[in-house]
Design an enzyme around this catalytic site. Structure first.
Site, PDB file in Angstrom:
ATOM      1  CG  HIS A  58      -2.125  -0.960   0.901  1.00 14.66           C
ATOM      2  ND1 HIS A  58      -2.083  -2.272   1.293  1.00 14.66           N
ATOM      3  CD2 HIS A  58      -3.285  -0.806   0.215  1.00 14.66           C
ATOM      4  CE1 HIS A  58      -3.173  -2.871   0.885  1.00 14.66           C
ATOM      5  NE2 HIS A  58      -3.930  -2.016   0.231  1.00 14.66           N
ATOM      6  NE  ARG A  70      -6.413   0.475  -1.944  1.00 14.54           N
ATOM      7  CZ  ARG A  70      -5.978   0.569  -3.201  1.00 14.54           C
ATOM      8  NH1 ARG A  70      -5.888   1.757  -3.772  1.00 14.54           N
ATOM      9  NH2 ARG A  70      -5.639  -0.498  -3.873  1.00 14.54           N
ATOM     10  NE  ARG A  93     -11.242  -1.468   0.251  1.00 18.47           N
ATOM     11  CZ  ARG A  93     -10.028  -1.772  -0.198  1.00 18.47           C
ATOM     12  NH1 ARG A  93      -9.872  -2.706  -1.109  1.00 18.47           N
ATOM     13  NH2 ARG A  93      -8.964  -1.150   0.263  1.00 18.47           N
ATOM     14  CD  GLU A 102      -9.768  -7.850  -1.333  1.00 18.87           C
ATOM     15  OE1 GLU A 102      -8.788  -7.240  -1.773  1.00 18.87           O
ATOM     16  OE2 GLU A 102     -10.501  -7.392  -0.439  1.00 18.87           O
ATOM     17  CG  ASN A 129      -3.541  -4.729  -5.768  1.00 16.42           C
ATOM     18  OD1 ASN A 129      -3.248  -4.854  -6.948  1.00 16.42           O
ATOM     19  ND2 ASN A 129      -3.967  -3.591  -5.258  1.00 16.42           N
ATOM     20  CG  ASP A 130      -5.340  -8.278  -0.809  1.00 16.99           C
ATOM     21  OD1 ASP A 130      -4.204  -8.496  -0.348  1.00 16.99           O
ATOM     22  OD2 ASP A 130      -6.038  -7.316  -0.459  1.00 16.99           O
ATOM     23  NE  ARG A 170      -1.200  -5.704  -1.592  1.00 23.78           N
ATOM     24  CZ  ARG A 170      -2.405  -5.154  -1.633  1.00 23.78           C
ATOM     25  NH1 ARG A 170      -3.478  -5.865  -1.310  1.00 23.78           N
ATOM     26  NH2 ARG A 170      -2.565  -3.926  -2.018  1.00 23.78           N
ATOM     27  CB  CYS A 190     -10.634  -1.708  -8.069  1.00 22.49           C
ATOM     28  SG  CYS A 190     -11.043  -2.881  -6.790  1.00 22.49           S
TER      29      CYS A 190
HETATM   30  C1  PEP Z   1      -6.774  -5.343  -4.140  1.00 19.34           C
HETATM   31  O1  PEP Z   1      -6.511  -6.146  -3.245  1.00 19.34           O
HETATM   32  O2  PEP Z   1      -6.540  -5.565  -5.355  1.00 19.34           O
HETATM   33  C2  PEP Z   1      -7.376  -4.036  -3.825  1.00 19.34           C
HETATM   34  C3  PEP Z   1      -7.810  -3.238  -4.767  1.00 19.34           C
HETATM   35  O3  PEP Z   1      -7.433  -3.662  -2.529  1.00 19.34           O
HETATM   36  P1  PEP Z   1      -6.177  -3.185  -1.673  1.00 19.34           P
HETATM   37  O4  PEP Z   1      -5.050  -2.918  -2.619  1.00 19.34           O
HETATM   38  O5  PEP Z   1      -6.598  -1.993  -0.906  1.00 19.34           O
HETATM   39  O6  PEP Z   1      -5.917  -4.370  -0.782  1.00 19.34           O
HETATM   40 MG    MG Z   2      -7.277  -5.895  -1.248  1.00 17.86          MG
END
Ligand code: PEP
Ligand code: MG
Length: 590
Positions: free
Chosen positions: A204, A311, A347, A449, A472-473, A483, A520
């Protein structure tokens, strides 16, 4: 000329992971690490007493926290509770008039430095003193001294990082590691780029860098041993390169590169008001991922067709108390109004893992595997009061523009059902209060995710009004790759066939149920993946605002029919290399 050159320090080139593109040249500022990340600075003659008071306030807060912790020991087995109470009492004693607290106050007064640096210095001094005496009892206390020092520091740095606001414009921050909460506090007017020793491309912290448009290189080993405060640094976020004490030739080369980037930026800006339409008449919707109210401006500037992911956890960071309903409503309302009628997907709190919120320190006890722990929707359902307050604020913000509600880390349909029940309860309560709120119940969607969610997408689609794939997750959990860990960053592959299959299953389930799917995760913001994602049937992509123009350019260059055929060919493959080659070949032909 030649004698001058001899004196100049030799430039040092270091490589890391370029996580946020752009080029910056600035003066290095080293953030001290160890217990937390602390910078030392002079507070000024007339601010010394208020600095001592700030330290004392942190002690009071730390005391309160210890009292709360002591209460928590009640539920524990007797012997454990006894031992913990003893330990907490020892910490409490150290917070009183102790060698540590007296030492810190003396440091602030005599050296005129900030409280954080004084705490760090005194802790280090005491720990070194203990370590020098070969005594097992004292050796065990070293950790205690460090722990209490960290506790005080956490309370001190709850308030915005003083050092960040004292930086000179154009500063390049250099640190071992920066948390997402630290990154939120950076003022782009002062910080021109940052580089760290630790951290991966999908952390992040990296996402925040992209969101703020700050060039950043993370995971640059050996950096701190080589960097010096005040030296000139070039940060090349595209190449993942850092140059310390650059030569005149290198500086000139980077000046040219920066100018070329500016020209490209001006060209891309012309796309702002054009639609994200493919050559054969297909249409994509490009939205923005945002974290803070300040990001709305960038989203509008980039021509975002809405916010595909807000977020909200970032609104909760760096503060002592959680924002109440009124405050959350005001923040959300500002964002909804700022988007001027374009939809905002809000979210619910996705705290936990690397996104820590000091005000929730008593609720989230970090386990051995924070990424798999009590986080996101799990926390919201465990603390329904927290969720209800947030939902009330969201429903009220919906009176000012279209909104959708998105749930993070959903792993089963029953979690969506539980939230829907709570949402209805909050709705009824607001009605009874005659609060001004959204006219109709807003769409409720799930982040896909967690692999379990993708694999049961059919069941989830029956409970949801939309899906948002969080790549991402999804990649992190499907491939078992942290990650944020630069050591395994090379294995983090969005094109792994397992990931693509999970995405394909999700899109298929949504299509059968007649609900939309957006993406996203960071994958949506990389133009390279646009033909594949559109070809898979996804029409909504949400990304950091700075990526919108480049993705739009790629979408406008492609033919949807051809992209669909190529996506099909890609999805039939089991080999990562072959998948990459098929995708890159398609992009090169555009
Ligand atoms: C993701 O996990 O792809 C996502 C968009 O949420 P975050 O990056 O905030 O975990
Ligand atoms: Mg996520």
């Amino acid at each position: 000329m030649s004698t001058k050159r001899k004196k100049a320090p030799k430039q040092i080139v270091l490589d890391g992971v370029g996580v946020s593109s752009g080029i910056a040249v600035g003066e290095a500022h080293l953030m001290e690490t160890g217990i937390g990340q602390v910078s030392e600075y002079l507070v000024g003659e007339d601010a010394i007493e208020s600095e001592v008071a700030r330290f004392q306030l942190a002690l009071v807060k730390a005391h309160k926290q210890l009292d709360k912790l002591k209460l928590k020991t009640r539920g524990l087995p007797e012997t454990a509770a006894e031992e913990l109470t003893l330990l907490l009492d020892a910490h409490g004693a150290m917070l009183g008039s102790s060698r540590m607290t007296r030492g810190v106050e003396r440091q602030i007064r005599e050296r005129g430095i900030n409280a954080e640096a004084a705490v760090q210095g005194v802790v280090r001094e005491i720990a070194q003193g203990f370590a020098a005496v070969k005594d097992a009892y004292l050796a065990a206390r070293v950790q205690e001294v460090r722990d209490i020092g960290s506790r005080i520091l956490r309370h001190l740095t709850d308030t915005p990082f003083q050092a960040f606001s004292m930086l000179r414009p154009g500063t390049v921050l250099i640190a071992d590691e920066l948390s997402p909460a630290d990154t939120v506090l950076m003022d782009p007017e002062r910080v021109s780029a940052f580089v760290t020793v630790l951290g991966g491309a999908e952390s992040h912290t990296a996402i925040m860098a992209r969101s703020m448009g700050l060039p950043a290189v993370l995971g640059a080993p050996g950096l701190l041993g080589k960097a010096r405060a005040g030296q000139t640094v070039i940060v090349d976020g595209d190449a993942g390169r850092i140059v310390l004490d650059p030569s005149e030739e290198t500086l000139a080369e980077y000046k040219r590169k920066a100018e070329a980037r500016r020209r490209l930026g001006r060209q891309l800006a012309r796309l702002r008001s054009l639609p994200a339409a493919t050559r054969d008449g297909g249409r994509a919707v490009l939205q923005a991922n945002i974290e803070m109210p300040r990001d709305v401006e960038a989203a509008n500037r980039a021509g975002a067709e809405g916010v595909g992911l807000l977020r909200t956890e970032f609104l909760f960071m760096n503060r002592e108390e959680l924002p109440n309903e009124e405050e959350q409503y005001a923040l959300l309302r500002g964002i909804v109004e700022g988007m001027e009628g374009r939809p905002v997907t809000i979210r619910t709190l996705d705290v936990g893992g690397e996104k820590l919120i000091a005000a929730l320190g008593d609720v989230i006890v970090e386990g051995a595997n924070p990424a798999l722990g009590l986080r996101a929707i799990r926390l919201s359902l465990k603390e329904p009061g927290l969720l209800e307050t947030q939902l009330a604020a969201i429903l009220r913000a919906g009176a000012h523009g279209p909104i959708r509600i998105l749930l993070p880390m959903i792993s089963s349909a029953s979690q969506v059902r539980q939230v829907r029940k709570i949402l209805k309860r909050v709705w009824t309560r607001l009605k009874r209060r005659k609060a001004r709120m959204v006219a109709e119940m807003p769409p409720l969607g799930a982040m896909i995710e967690v692999p379990a969610a993708a694999l049961t997408a059919d069941a989830l689609a029956r409970e949801c009004d939309f899906f948002a794939i969080g790549t991402n997750d999804l990649i992190q959990y499907a491939l078992a790759i942290d990650r944020g860990d630069e050591q395994v960053a090379h294995l983090y592959n969005p094109l792994h066939p397992a990931v693509l299959r999970l995405m394909q299953d999700t899109v298929g389930a949504a299509q059968r149920a007649g609900i939309p799917t957006s993406i996203c995760g960071e994958m949506a913001g990389n133009p390279r993946f646009a033909p594949l994602l559109l070809g898979m049937g996804v029409r909504e992509l949400s990304m950091t605002s700075h990526s919108i123009p480049r993705v739009k350019q790629r979408v406008r260059a492609l033919d949807l029919g051809a992209a669909t055929r190529r996506a099909q060919a890609i999805l039939d493959q089991a080999d990562e290399g072959r998948i990459s080659a098929l995708l890159d070949d398609f992009n090169e032909g555009l």
